[in-house]
Design a protein around this motif. Structure first.
Motif, mmCIF file in Angstrom:
data_model
loop_
_atom_site.group_PDB
_atom_site.id
_atom_site.type_symbol
_atom_site.label_atom_id
_atom_site.label_comp_id
_atom_site.label_asym_id
_atom_site.label_seq_id
_atom_site.Cartn_x
_atom_site.Cartn_y
_atom_site.Cartn_z
ATOM 1 N N GLU A 1 -1.728 3.366 -3.718
ATOM 2 C CA GLU A 1 -1.094 2.030 -4.456
ATOM 3 C C GLU A 1 -1.959 1.090 -4.708
ATOM 4 O OE1 GLU A 1 2.803 1.919 -4.642
ATOM 5 O OE2 GLU A 1 2.226 0.725 -6.606
ATOM 6 N N PHE A 2 -2.343 0.901 -5.931
ATOM 7 C CA PHE A 2 -3.724 0.026 -6.432
ATOM 8 C C PHE A 2 -3.532 -1.181 -5.441
ATOM 9 C CE2 PHE A 2 -5.950 -3.347 -8.573
ATOM 10 C CZ PHE A 2 -7.178 -3.002 -8.108
ATOM 11 N N CYS A 3 -4.243 -1.843 -4.383
ATOM 12 C CA CYS A 3 -3.841 -2.823 -3.634
ATOM 13 C C CYS A 3 -4.883 -3.840 -3.360
ATOM 14 C CB CYS A 3 -3.592 -2.303 -2.144
ATOM 15 S SG CYS A 3 -4.817 -1.441 -1.698
ATOM 16 N N CYS B 1 -4.682 5.791 0.397
ATOM 17 C CA CYS B 1 -3.722 4.755 -0.202
ATOM 18 C C CYS B 1 -3.464 4.986 -1.701
ATOM 19 C CB CYS B 1 -4.359 3.369 -0.066
ATOM 20 S SG CYS B 1 -3.256 2.139 -0.714
ATOM 21 N N MET C 1 -9.589 2.652 1.129
ATOM 22 C CA MET C 1 -8.436 2.972 1.868
ATOM 23 C C MET C 1 -8.190 4.754 1.605
ATOM 24 S SD MET C 1 -5.938 -0.049 1.554
ATOM 25 C CE MET C 1 -4.809 0.396 3.267
ATOM 26 N N HIS D 1 0.933 -1.210 0.110
ATOM 27 C CA HIS D 1 -0.083 -0.171 -0.072
ATOM 28 C C HIS D 1 0.815 1.187 0.134
ATOM 29 C CE1 HIS D 1 -3.484 -2.422 1.496
ATOM 30 N NE2 HIS D 1 -2.218 -3.104 2.061
ATOM 31 N N HIS E 1 -9.351 -1.100 -2.772
ATOM 32 C CA HIS E 1 -8.295 -0.115 -2.846
ATOM 33 C C HIS E 1 -8.788 1.258 -2.241
ATOM 34 C CE1 HIS E 1 -5.275 2.740 -4.145
ATOM 35 N NE2 HIS E 1 -6.027 3.239 -5.139
HETATM 36 CU CU1 CUA Z 1 -4.198 -0.055 0.187
HETATM 37 CU CU2 CUA Z 1 -4.409 0.664 -2.186
#
Ligand code: CUA
Length: 328
Positions: A176-178, A174, A185, A139, A182
């Motif tokens: 960062e593609f998680c 967040c 976040m 992330h 996502h």
């Molecule tokens: Cu955690 Cu995007």
């Protein structure tokens, strides 16, 4: 955009300096491009193959256009590195807080509060060292009002240093593609708000004392994976398929063994007569596959992280093995 911490002011000052000098340079270069295009345009009566005046070497000009940008780049570097050092290197007597990413929310750990809390509170005017890491995937932890951002990487701790200077409630995002949620976040949910609160000291102390009470029975133990053989009964292949898509498919294809992405393809892993052994040399049985999922693998085919680094619970592994069994 509010400047919620001391570092935000420094970063904004650097940004303004870069924006101003960049704009000035842009206007200077584009101005000359336009000026030359007009001043040296083709005049009526000039033959189409006319050659301009040929000029070679101008030492004075070359000296200055080398020295000028060099001095400018060195100045930018000094300015940037000074700020970066301030963010990376901890002064003494800071409040140490840990921010941990999970699919798909954040948790925070505080000294002398048991377990993890879901809200980040920071006292106004107190220097903070924030350690940033992750339980599962990568992330990225960004608080725009602080102008600070650090990747949350499993197994790695990134550090941010700052002193809150402005009380309020600020968004955490967040970046960062998680995975599927996502977006949560960023916006947060009712149960998992994605905010940091900067509180006046008295209010912070009250929150801290309340958390100490509420979390008194929580455990501080970080779950470590068991290396004992898992009981593989009750696995659900459908759930396993979902986990596979989320956590395994980046490295493992659903094709035959030779269809490698990072690791081998897993179709027919338990039924492939040309590959009767798993990559670690053990017989291709569900129990041995579970062992690799628990402990990871390192060998001629590369390496796979263990259960903790991959963020797999024991139940996940049982479901994954049930799913692998269906891949004939
Ligand atoms: Cu955690 Cu995007």
């Amino acid at each position: 955009m509010p400047e919620a911490v001391d570092k935000a002011q420094e970063i904004d000052a650097l940004f303004r300096f870069l924006a101003a000098s960049g704009s000035a340079l842009f206007i200077f270069v584009c101005g000359y491009v336009l000026y030359f295009a007009l001043a040296f345009r083709r005049h009526a009566g000039t033959p189409a193959d006319a050659v301009g005046v040929q000029i070679h070497d101008n030492n004075k000009l070359e000296f200055w256009w080398t020295l000028g940008p060099t001095v400018f780049v060195v100045l930018m570097a000094i300015f940037s590195i000074r700020i970066w050092y301030g963010i990376e290197i901890a002064p003494n007597n800071t409040l140490v807080v840990e921010a941990l990413g999970r699919q798909w929310y954040y948790t925070f750990r505080y000294p002398n509060i048991n377990g993890e809390v879901k809200e980040m509170h920071l006292p106004l005017g107190q220097a903070v060292t924030l350690h940033v890491s992750s339980y599962d995937v990568i992330h990225s932890f960004w608080i725009p009002a602080m102008r600070l951002k650090a990747d949350m990487v499993p197994g790695l701790i990134n550090t941010l240093e700052f002193t809150p200077t402005r009380p309020g409630k600020y968004e955490i995002i967040c970046t960062e593609f998680c995975g599927t949620f996502h977006g949560e976040m960023h916006s947060g949910t009712k149960e998992n708000p994605a905010y940091v609160y900067i509180d006046p000291p008295a209010r912070y102390d009250a929150w801290y004392a309340r958390m100490q009470r509420e979390q008194v029975t929580a455990s501080n133990a970080i779950t470590t994976p068991s290396t004992a053989q898992l009981k593989l009964t009750g696995g659900d292949a459908k759930t396993g398929a979902k986990i596979f898509a989320q956590k395994c498919s980046a490295c493992h294809a659903l094709g035959p063994f030779d269809q490698r992405i990072v690791g081998p393809g897993l179709r027919g892993v338990f039924y492939d007569s040309t590959h009767p052994q798993l990559v670690d040399g053990d017989e291709a049985t569900p129990e041995n596959a579970a062992k690799i999922l628990q402990n990871g693998y390192k060998g001629s085919l590369g390496q796979m992280p263990n259960q903790t680094s991959n963020g797999l619970s024991s139940k996940d592994i049982v479901n994954l093995v049930a799913y692998l069994k269906t891949l004939k």
